[in-house]
Write a protein that holds these residues in place. Structure first.
Motif, PDB file in Angstrom:
ATOM      1  N   MET A   1     -20.826   8.993   1.827  1.00 44.40           N
ATOM      2  CA  MET A   1     -19.643   8.155   2.054  1.00 44.40           C
ATOM      3  C   MET A   1     -18.569   8.542   1.048  1.00 44.40           C
ATOM      4  N   SER A   2     -17.385   8.922   1.514  1.00 40.84           N
ATOM      5  CA  SER A   2     -16.323   9.368   0.626  1.00 40.84           C
ATOM      6  C   SER A   2     -15.635   8.178  -0.018  1.00 40.84           C
ATOM      7  N   VAL A   3     -15.135   8.380  -1.249  1.00 44.96           N
ATOM      8  CA  VAL A   3     -14.440   7.325  -1.981  1.00 44.96           C
ATOM      9  C   VAL A   3     -12.959   7.386  -1.631  1.00 44.96           C
ATOM     10  N   LYS A   4     -12.417   6.278  -1.197  1.00 42.06           N
ATOM     11  CA  LYS A   4     -11.002   6.214  -0.834  1.00 42.06           C
ATOM     12  C   LYS A   4     -10.214   5.683  -2.012  1.00 42.06           C
ATOM     13  N   ARG A   5      -9.407   6.574  -2.626  1.00 39.91           N
ATOM     14  CA  ARG A   5      -8.652   6.183  -3.806  1.00 39.91           C
ATOM     15  C   ARG A   5      -7.478   5.275  -3.470  1.00 39.91           C
ATOM     16  N   ASN A   6      -7.117   5.202  -2.176  1.00 38.79           N
ATOM     17  CA  ASN A   6      -5.981   4.361  -1.796  1.00 38.79           C
ATOM     18  C   ASN A   6      -6.404   2.957  -1.401  1.00 38.79           C
ATOM     19  N   GLU A   7      -7.657   2.575  -1.699  1.00 39.22           N
ATOM     20  CA  GLU A   7      -8.138   1.232  -1.420  1.00 39.22           C
ATOM     21  C   GLU A   7      -8.003   0.375  -2.686  1.00 39.22           C
ATOM     22  N   TYR A   8      -7.608  -0.882  -2.490  1.00 40.37           N
ATOM     23  CA  TYR A   8      -7.423  -1.808  -3.601  1.00 40.37           C
ATOM     24  C   TYR A   8      -8.242  -3.078  -3.339  1.00 40.37           C
ATOM     25  N   TYR A   9      -8.956  -3.528  -4.358  1.00 43.06           N
ATOM     26  CA  TYR A   9      -9.696  -4.776  -4.278  1.00 43.06           C
ATOM     27  C   TYR A   9      -9.042  -5.770  -5.244  1.00 43.06           C
ATOM     28  N   LEU A  10      -8.842  -7.005  -4.784  1.00 44.43           N
ATOM     29  CA  LEU A  10      -8.158  -8.023  -5.570  1.00 44.43           C
ATOM     30  C   LEU A  10      -9.123  -9.144  -5.955  1.00 44.43           C
ATOM     31  N   LEU A  11      -8.796  -9.787  -7.090  1.00 49.61           N
ATOM     32  CA  LEU A  11      -9.519 -10.981  -7.497  1.00 49.61           C
ATOM     33  C   LEU A  11      -8.603 -12.166  -7.215  1.00 49.61           C
ATOM     34  N   LEU A  12      -8.901 -12.897  -6.112  1.00 56.36           N
ATOM     35  CA  LEU A  12      -8.069 -14.020  -5.684  1.00 56.36           C
ATOM     36  C   LEU A  12      -8.911 -15.290  -5.642  1.00 56.36           C
ATOM     37  N   ASN A  13      -8.456 -16.302  -6.375  1.00 56.52           N
ATOM     38  CA  ASN A  13      -9.148 -17.591  -6.404  1.00 56.52           C
ATOM     39  C   ASN A  13     -10.620 -17.439  -6.767  1.00 56.52           C
ATOM     40  N   GLY A  14     -10.883 -16.508  -7.691  1.00 52.23           N
ATOM     41  CA  GLY A  14     -12.245 -16.328  -8.168  1.00 52.23           C
ATOM     42  C   GLY A  14     -13.137 -15.517  -7.252  1.00 52.23           C
ATOM     43  N   GLU A  15     -12.581 -14.972  -6.155  1.00 47.24           N
ATOM     44  CA  GLU A  15     -13.369 -14.182  -5.220  1.00 47.24           C
ATOM     45  C   GLU A  15     -12.722 -12.817  -5.013  1.00 47.24           C
ATOM     46  N   THR A  16     -13.564 -11.829  -4.674  1.00 45.96           N
ATOM     47  CA  THR A  16     -13.064 -10.484  -4.421  1.00 45.96           C
ATOM     48  C   THR A  16     -12.527 -10.384  -3.000  1.00 45.96           C
ATOM     49  N   SER A  17     -11.335  -9.807  -2.872  1.00 43.70           N
ATOM     50  CA  SER A  17     -10.696  -9.630  -1.567  1.00 43.70           C
ATOM     51  C   SER A  17     -10.387  -8.157  -1.371  1.00 43.70           C
ATOM     52  N   GLY A  18     -10.733  -7.620  -0.197  1.00 45.95           N
ATOM     53  CA  GLY A  18     -10.430  -6.221   0.064  1.00 45.95           C
ATOM     54  C   GLY A  18     -11.515  -5.553   0.879  1.00 45.95           C
ATOM     55  N   PRO A  19     -11.374  -4.254   1.132  1.00 44.30           N
ATOM     56  CA  PRO A  19     -10.301  -3.430   0.550  1.00 44.30           C
ATOM     57  C   PRO A  19      -8.949  -3.656   1.221  1.00 44.30           C
ATOM     58  N   HIS A  20      -7.851  -3.455   0.415  1.00 39.50           N
ATOM     59  CA  HIS A  20      -6.490  -3.577   0.910  1.00 39.50           C
ATOM     60  C   HIS A  20      -5.771  -2.245   0.764  1.00 39.50           C
ATOM     61  N   THR A  21      -4.864  -1.989   1.674  1.00 43.32           N
ATOM     62  CA  THR A  21      -4.002  -0.824   1.540  1.00 43.32           C
ATOM     63  C   THR A  21      -2.789  -1.208   0.707  1.00 43.32           C
ATOM     64  N   LEU A  22      -2.024  -0.187   0.276  1.00 46.60           N
ATOM     65  CA  LEU A  22      -0.799  -0.446  -0.475  1.00 46.60           C
ATOM     66  C   LEU A  22       0.193  -1.238   0.373  1.00 46.60           C
ATOM     67  N   GLU A  23       0.204  -0.975   1.683  1.00 47.93           N
ATOM     68  CA  GLU A  23       1.093  -1.729   2.577  1.00 47.93           C
ATOM     69  C   GLU A  23       0.717  -3.205   2.582  1.00 47.93           C
ATOM     70  N   GLU A  24      -0.600  -3.502   2.587  1.00 47.17           N
ATOM     71  CA  GLU A  24      -1.049  -4.890   2.578  1.00 47.17           C
ATOM     72  C   GLU A  24      -0.699  -5.574   1.256  1.00 47.17           C
ATOM     73  N   LEU A  25      -0.795  -4.835   0.134  1.00 47.61           N
ATOM     74  CA  LEU A  25      -0.382  -5.407  -1.146  1.00 47.61           C
ATOM     75  C   LEU A  25       1.101  -5.743  -1.125  1.00 47.61           C
ATOM     76  N   HIS A  26       1.898  -4.875  -0.510  1.00 46.76           N
ATOM     77  CA  HIS A  26       3.337  -5.117  -0.382  1.00 46.76           C
ATOM     78  C   HIS A  26       3.600  -6.419   0.379  1.00 46.76           C
ATOM     79  N   GLN A  27       2.861  -6.629   1.487  1.00 46.59           N
ATOM     80  CA  GLN A  27       3.042  -7.841   2.287  1.00 46.59           C
ATOM     81  C   GLN A  27       2.574  -9.082   1.514  1.00 46.59           C
ATOM     82  N   LEU A  28       1.482  -8.966   0.754  1.00 52.25           N
ATOM     83  CA  LEU A  28       0.994 -10.088  -0.043  1.00 52.25           C
ATOM     84  C   LEU A  28       1.998 -10.473  -1.128  1.00 52.25           C
ATOM     85  N   TRP A  29       2.652  -9.463  -1.725  1.00 52.39           N
ATOM     86  CA  TRP A  29       3.668  -9.736  -2.749  1.00 52.39           C
ATOM     87  C   TRP A  29       4.857 -10.470  -2.132  1.00 52.39           C
ATOM     88  N   LEU A  30       5.334 -10.008  -0.973  1.00 50.29           N
ATOM     89  CA  LEU A  30       6.465 -10.661  -0.321  1.00 50.29           C
ATOM     90  C   LEU A  30       6.122 -12.089   0.072  1.00 50.29           C
TER      91      LEU A  30
END
Length: 206
Positions: A1-30
């Motif tokens: 299984m290849s490692v995807k460097r463009n995946e992001y995991y977040l710590l939200l409300n004490g729980e892990t959320s993801g994987p997220h793309t950079l586009e999804e992080l952009h939408q979460l910020w907005l």
């Protein structure tokens, strides 16, 4: 299984959320669902880090648009194409004139001129976030007092969707006394200028 460097995991409300793309992080910020202090991690990282470290990539994300194939140039240009091109050019010129007119004559009460700001606060620093889609220039950030009272700091510019990090000791009042964060808490935040007025910014919890 290849490692995807463009995946992001977040710590939200004490729980892990993801994987997220950079586009999804952009939408979460907005959508204001993540802040400067939200922790993230990518495959291969040894520890979690705050989103603040990649905020420029998150805010500045632009979805790549597919490039259309360029048709082969036509030797003959028909009359209809010339007429269509003329009207398109005329529409562009008229649109530019309308934009200039609106820009020059709109009043200070125009909602487009109002400051939409957010804030992040630590013991020593204040981050002011420009939530408008246009840049701010020469705006004042004022603490603990409705302008012109309070401790003031002039910010030369904040680009639309961006932020600026300010040290609390850089704020001074009318008597040139500096704000002392080790003695005083931030109870009020105002953003604006003399022309367009000032708007209060909710004081975040530390």
């Amino acid at each position: 299984m290849s490692v995807k460097r463009n995946e992001y995991y977040l710590l939200l409300n004490g729980e892990t959320s993801g994987p997220h793309t950079l586009e999804e992080l952009h939408q979460l910020w907005l959508a204001e669902k993540i802040t400067l202090d939200t922790l993230y991690v990518q495959p291969g990282m040894q520890e979690c880090k705050p989103v603040n470290l990649i905020l420029n990539r998150v805010i500045g994300f632009r979805k790549d648009e597919p490039q259309a194939e360029q048709p082969a140039p036509e030797i003959a240009v028909n009359r209809r194409a010339v007429v269509v091109g003329f009207y398109c050019a005329a529409a562009i010129v008229i649109g530019m004139l309308v934009w200039v007119y609106i820009t020059m004559f709109r009043t200070d009460d125009d909602p487009a001129l109002r400051f939409n700001a957010g804030a992040q606060l630590t013991m020593t620093h204040l981050s002011i976030i420009n939530r408008n889609d246009y840049d701010w220039t020469n705006v004042n950030v004022v603490l603990n007092g409705k302008p012109p009272a309070g401790y003031k700091c002039l910010v030369p510019s904040i680009r639309g969707g961006g932020y600026v990090d300010l040290s609390l000791i850089d704020f001074v009042d009318e008597k040139n006394f500096r704000f002392e964060p080790w003695r005083t808490t931030v109870d009020e935040i105002w953003v604006g200028d003399e022309k367009r007025g000032y708007r209060p910014v909710p004081v975040p919890r530390r």
